[in-house]
Design a protein around this motif. Structure first.
Motif, PDB file in Angstrom:
ATOM      1  N   LEU A   1      -2.282   3.460   4.178  1.00 34.13           N
ATOM      2  CA  LEU A   1      -3.679   3.301   5.425  1.00 34.13           C
ATOM      3  C   LEU A   1      -3.397   2.584   6.137  1.00 34.13           C
ATOM      4  O   LEU A   1      -2.605   1.517   5.771  1.00 34.13           O
ATOM      5  CB  LEU A   1      -5.172   3.336   3.853  1.00 34.13           C
ATOM      6  CG  LEU A   1      -5.563   4.245   3.770  1.00 34.13           C
ATOM      7  CD1 LEU A   1      -6.558   3.272   3.036  1.00 34.13           C
ATOM      8  CD2 LEU A   1      -5.462   5.481   4.439  1.00 34.13           C
TER       9      LEU A   1
ATOM     10  N   CYS B   1       0.613  -1.333  -0.155  1.00 36.95           N
ATOM     11  CA  CYS B   1      -0.064  -0.359   0.197  1.00 36.95           C
ATOM     12  C   CYS B   1       0.837   1.320  -0.309  1.00 36.95           C
ATOM     13  O   CYS B   1       0.448   2.238  -0.282  1.00 36.95           O
ATOM     14  CB  CYS B   1      -0.486  -0.089   0.816  1.00 36.95           C
ATOM     15  SG  CYS B   1      -1.536   1.100   1.586  1.00 36.95           S
TER      16      CYS B   1
ATOM     17  N   LYS C   1      -1.804   3.728  -2.224  1.00 36.95           N
ATOM     18  CA  LYS C   1      -2.627   4.352  -1.816  1.00 36.95           C
ATOM     19  C   LYS C   1      -4.203   4.442  -2.286  1.00 36.95           C
ATOM     20  O   LYS C   1      -4.214   5.536  -2.664  1.00 36.95           O
ATOM     21  CB  LYS C   1      -2.179   5.744  -0.829  1.00 36.95           C
ATOM     22  CG  LYS C   1      -3.320   5.882   0.635  1.00 36.95           C
ATOM     23  CD  LYS C   1      -2.764   7.084   1.518  1.00 36.95           C
ATOM     24  CE  LYS C   1      -3.418   8.433   0.562  1.00 36.95           C
ATOM     25  NZ  LYS C   1      -2.559   9.391   2.074  1.00 36.95           N
TER      26      LYS C   1
ATOM     27  N   GLU D   1      -5.503   7.034   7.837  1.00 33.16           N
ATOM     28  CA  GLU D   1      -4.859   7.211   7.003  1.00 33.16           C
ATOM     29  C   GLU D   1      -3.798   8.502   7.291  1.00 33.16           C
ATOM     30  O   GLU D   1      -3.949   9.217   7.923  1.00 33.16           O
ATOM     31  CB  GLU D   1      -5.694   8.430   5.659  1.00 33.16           C
ATOM     32  CG  GLU D   1      -5.056   8.733   4.790  1.00 33.16           C
ATOM     33  CD  GLU D   1      -5.613   9.725   3.995  1.00 33.16           C
ATOM     34  OE1 GLU D   1      -6.801  10.417   4.062  1.00 33.16           O
ATOM     35  OE2 GLU D   1      -4.931   9.722   2.636  1.00 33.16           O
TER      36      GLU D   1
ATOM     37  N   THR E   1      -6.788   3.855  -2.470  1.00 33.57           N
ATOM     38  CA  THR E   1      -8.214   3.764  -1.425  1.00 33.57           C
ATOM     39  C   THR E   1      -9.616   3.802  -1.678  1.00 33.57           C
ATOM     40  O   THR E   1     -10.812   3.234  -1.829  1.00 33.57           O
ATOM     41  CB  THR E   1      -8.110   5.184  -1.310  1.00 33.57           C
ATOM     42  OG1 THR E   1      -8.975   6.201  -2.768  1.00 33.57           O
ATOM     43  CG2 THR E   1      -6.779   5.993  -0.536  1.00 33.57           C
TER      44      THR E   1
END
Ligand code: SF4
Ligand code: F3S
Length: 106
Positions: free
Chosen positions: A32, A8, A12, A27, A14
Motif C-alpha cells: 500500500l 509492508c 499488507k 492499494e 491493512t
C-alpha cells in the motif's frame, strides 16, 4: 506526509486504512502507499501497522528514502482502499525480511 516503507511488501496487513480520516491509502498487489497530497499528518496510522512500516516523512530511515517518491508515484496509479481486508497469506513469514523491494508488484 506519512510514508509506507518496505516492510509492508508481502504483508499488507491493512490495519492502517481503517483509521485514516481522509482515506488516502492506495492499494497495489502486495503493498500500500499513502498519497502525500492528501495525507493530513494526523499520525493515526503509524501505530496501527503491525509491521511498523509507516513513518513520518522526516523520520523515514536512510535506507528507505526511495519510498518517499514511490508512495507519491504509485498513489497516482493504484486504486483507493479504505476498508481493512485479510493480510497477505504469508504476511507473518515476510514480516521483517530484508530486501523486499525486489518483490514489489506494480
Ligand atoms: Fe491518513 Fe493520518 Fe496516516 Fe496521513 S497520517 S495516511 S492522514 S492516517
Ligand atoms: Fe502495510 Fe502496515 Fe498498512 S503492513 S497495509 S502499512 S498496516
Amino acid at each position: 506526509a506519512f510514508i509506507v516503507t518496505e516492510n509492508c511488501i508481502r504483508c499488507k496487513y491493512t490495519d492502517c486504512v481503517e483509521v485514516c480520516p481522509v482515506d488516502c491509502f492506495y492499494e497495489g498487489p502486495n503493498f500500500l502507499v499513502i498519497n502525500p497530497d492528501e495525507c493530513i499528518d494526523c499520525a493515526l496510522c503509524e501505530p496501527e501497522c503491525p509491521a511498523e512500516a509507516i513513518f513520518s516523512e522526516d523520520e523515514v530511515p536512510e535506507n528507505q528514502k526511495e519510498f518517499i517518491e514511490l508512495n507519491a508515484d504509485l498513489a497516482e496509479v493504484w486504486p483507493n482502499i479504505s476498508e481493512k481486508k485479510d493480510a497477505m497469506p504469508e504476511a507473518e513469514k515476510w514480516d521483517g525480511v530484508d530486501g523486499k523491494l525486489e518483490y514489489l508488484e506494480q
